[in-house]
Design a protein around this motif. Structure first.
Motif, PDB file in Angstrom:
ATOM      1  N   SER A   1       0.851  -1.190   0.000  1.00 12.78           N
ATOM      2  CA  SER A   1       0.000   0.000   0.000  1.00 12.78           C
ATOM      3  C   SER A   1       0.884   1.236   0.000  1.00 12.78           C
ATOM      4  O   SER A   1       2.103   1.147   0.201  1.00 12.78           O
ATOM      5  N   THR A   2       0.263   2.386  -0.229  1.00 12.55           N
ATOM      6  CA  THR A   2       0.973   3.668  -0.218  1.00 12.55           C
ATOM      7  C   THR A   2       0.146   4.676   0.563  1.00 12.55           C
ATOM      8  O   THR A   2      -1.058   4.491   0.760  1.00 12.55           O
ATOM      9  N   ALA A   3       0.790   5.756   1.003  1.00 11.89           N
ATOM     10  CA  ALA A   3       0.079   6.830   1.704  1.00 11.89           C
ATOM     11  C   ALA A   3       0.862   8.124   1.570  1.00 11.89           C
ATOM     12  O   ALA A   3       2.097   8.117   1.595  1.00 11.89           O
ATOM     13  N   ASP A   4       0.141   9.230   1.424  1.00 10.79           N
ATOM     14  CA  ASP A   4       0.747  10.558   1.516  1.00 10.79           C
ATOM     15  C   ASP A   4       0.807  10.930   2.986  1.00 10.79           C
ATOM     16  O   ASP A   4      -0.173  10.736   3.724  1.00 10.79           O
ATOM     17  N   MET A   5       1.953  11.456   3.427  1.00  7.76           N
ATOM     18  CA  MET A   5       2.139  11.808   4.830  1.00  7.76           C
ATOM     19  C   MET A   5       2.495  13.293   4.927  1.00  7.76           C
ATOM     20  O   MET A   5       3.359  13.777   4.204  1.00  7.76           O
ATOM     21  N   GLU A   6       1.832  13.979   5.848  1.00 12.14           N
ATOM     22  CA  GLU A   6       2.066  15.398   6.067  1.00 12.14           C
ATOM     23  C   GLU A   6       2.946  15.597   7.297  1.00 12.14           C
ATOM     24  O   GLU A   6       2.850  14.831   8.262  1.00 12.14           O
ATOM     25  N   PRO A   7       3.800  16.639   7.296  1.00 15.03           N
ATOM     26  CA  PRO A   7       4.601  16.926   8.488  1.00 15.03           C
ATOM     27  C   PRO A   7       3.695  17.137   9.709  1.00 15.03           C
ATOM     28  O   PRO A   7       2.606  17.692   9.593  1.00 15.03           O
ATOM     29  N   CYS A   8       4.151  16.678  10.839  1.00 14.23           N
ATOM     30  CA  CYS A   8       3.427  16.841  12.085  1.00 14.23           C
ATOM     31  C   CYS A   8       3.781  18.216  12.655  1.00 14.23           C
ATOM     32  O   CYS A   8       4.966  18.556  12.757  1.00 14.23           O
ATOM     33  N   PRO A   9       2.786  19.025  13.025  1.00 11.90           N
ATOM     34  CA  PRO A   9       3.094  20.342  13.597  1.00 11.90           C
ATOM     35  C   PRO A   9       3.992  20.219  14.825  1.00 11.90           C
ATOM     36  O   PRO A   9       3.842  19.292  15.631  1.00 11.90           O
ATOM     37  N   GLU A  10       4.929  21.162  14.962  1.00 12.33           N
ATOM     38  CA  GLU A  10       5.876  21.115  16.083  1.00 12.33           C
ATOM     39  C   GLU A  10       5.190  21.105  17.435  1.00 12.33           C
ATOM     40  O   GLU A  10       5.690  20.507  18.379  1.00 12.33           O
ATOM     41  N   ASP A  11       4.046  21.770  17.548  1.00 10.01           N
ATOM     42  CA  ASP A  11       3.362  21.883  18.836  1.00 10.01           C
ATOM     43  C   ASP A  11       2.361  20.749  19.088  1.00 10.01           C
ATOM     44  O   ASP A  11       1.685  20.729  20.115  1.00 10.01           O
ATOM     45  N   ALA A  12       2.293  19.778  18.187  1.00 13.21           N
ATOM     46  CA  ALA A  12       1.346  18.668  18.355  1.00 13.21           C
ATOM     47  C   ALA A  12       1.808  17.729  19.463  1.00 13.21           C
ATOM     48  O   ALA A  12       2.984  17.399  19.558  1.00 13.21           O
ATOM     49  N   GLU A  13       0.859  17.317  20.300  1.00 14.15           N
ATOM     50  CA  GLU A  13       1.191  16.361  21.354  1.00 14.15           C
ATOM     51  C   GLU A  13       1.395  14.966  20.784  1.00 14.15           C
ATOM     52  O   GLU A  13       2.223  14.205  21.274  1.00 14.15           O
ATOM     53  N   THR A  14       0.622  14.616  19.770  1.00 16.21           N
ATOM     54  CA  THR A  14       0.774  13.334  19.095  1.00 16.21           C
ATOM     55  C   THR A  14       0.716  13.577  17.587  1.00 16.21           C
ATOM     56  O   THR A  14       0.114  14.543  17.118  1.00 16.21           O
ATOM     57  N   CYS A  15       1.359  12.709  16.854  1.00 18.56           N
ATOM     58  CA  CYS A  15       1.358  12.796  15.391  1.00 18.56           C
ATOM     59  C   CYS A  15       0.557  11.619  14.838  1.00 18.56           C
ATOM     60  O   CYS A  15       0.577  10.529  15.419  1.00 18.56           O
ATOM     61  N   PRO A  16      -0.118  11.826  13.712  1.00 12.66           N
ATOM     62  CA  PRO A  16      -0.845  10.692  13.127  1.00 12.66           C
ATOM     63  C   PRO A  16       0.112   9.612  12.646  1.00 12.66           C
ATOM     64  O   PRO A  16       1.245   9.900  12.254  1.00 12.66           O
ATOM     65  N   SER A  17      -0.360   8.383  12.684  1.00  8.76           N
ATOM     66  CA  SER A  17       0.386   7.259  12.151  1.00  8.76           C
ATOM     67  C   SER A  17      -0.228   6.877  10.807  1.00  8.76           C
ATOM     68  O   SER A  17      -1.436   6.992  10.625  1.00  8.76           O
ATOM     69  N   TYR A  18       0.621   6.451   9.898  1.00  8.17           N
ATOM     70  CA  TYR A  18       0.180   6.036   8.565  1.00  8.17           C
ATOM     71  C   TYR A  18       0.429   4.545   8.438  1.00  8.17           C
ATOM     72  O   TYR A  18       1.520   4.108   8.079  1.00  8.17           O
TER      73      TYR A  18
END
Length: 175
Positions: A124-141
């Motif tokens: 599979s494939t996925a587009d991933m966006e940078p996680c904001p610096e102030d985010a407590e958690t980042c999304p997982s792909y």
């Protein structure tokens, strides 16, 4: 052996302005020099990635290799050079199948990932966006299934490498 890949970006920041660098065996340097103010990947070796497309055509690319746990964990974190130090990308390899997702903590460049099975097929494939610096958690792909290799490229560049449904990705020699 199959593998994963990361392709290079471009000098002006747009994902399709700079051509990818094919594997030619002439650059074996592991020291990277980026434009002033840009951070390139450091401390990786380079390998040839062979992509066999569904029509049988073959392309080879020189990519950074992340094959140890610390290298895989670091990946493209803090890299700001969209040319990735002159290589077509980075490949993450694992000894056994895994199903862990990737995330973008401290990774400023938007990326596309391809999860590749041990037989070289694209899971599979996925587009991933940078996680904001102030985010407590980042999304997982997460992948759609088990994989052995992960290929990260600047967003939208998988097709340029020929990594599409039906293609096979294998790891070659050092480049």
């Amino acid at each position: 052996m199959a593998l994963a890949v990361v392709a290079s970006g471009c000098s002006d920041g747009s994902p399709d302005a700079t051509p990818l660098v094919p594997a030619d065996g002439t650059n074996t340097s592991t020291t990277l020099v980026a434009e002033p103010g840009l951070v390139a990947p450091v401390g990786y070796t380079a390998v040839t990635v062979v992509v066999t497309q569904p029509d049988g055509s073959v392309q080879e690319w020189c990519l950074w290799l992340a094959d140890e746990s610390a290298e895989r964990s670091r990946g493209l974190m803090n890299v700001t050079d969209p040319d990735l130090g002159g290589k077509a990308g980075m490949v993450f390899t694992y000894e056994t199948d895994t199903s862990n997702g990737y995330w973008m903590r401290d990774t400023p460049l938007p990326l596309t990932i391809a999860y590749v099975a041990a037989d070289g097929s694209v899971v599979s494939t996925a587009d991933m966006e940078p996680c904001p610096e102030d985010a407590e958690t980042c999304p997982s792909y997460p992948p759609d299934g088990p994989y052995r290799y992960a290929v990260e490229v600047p967003q939208g560049r998988l097709d340029d490498l020929g990594i599409v449904d039906g293609s096979r990705v294998t790891l070659g020699d050092a480049c």
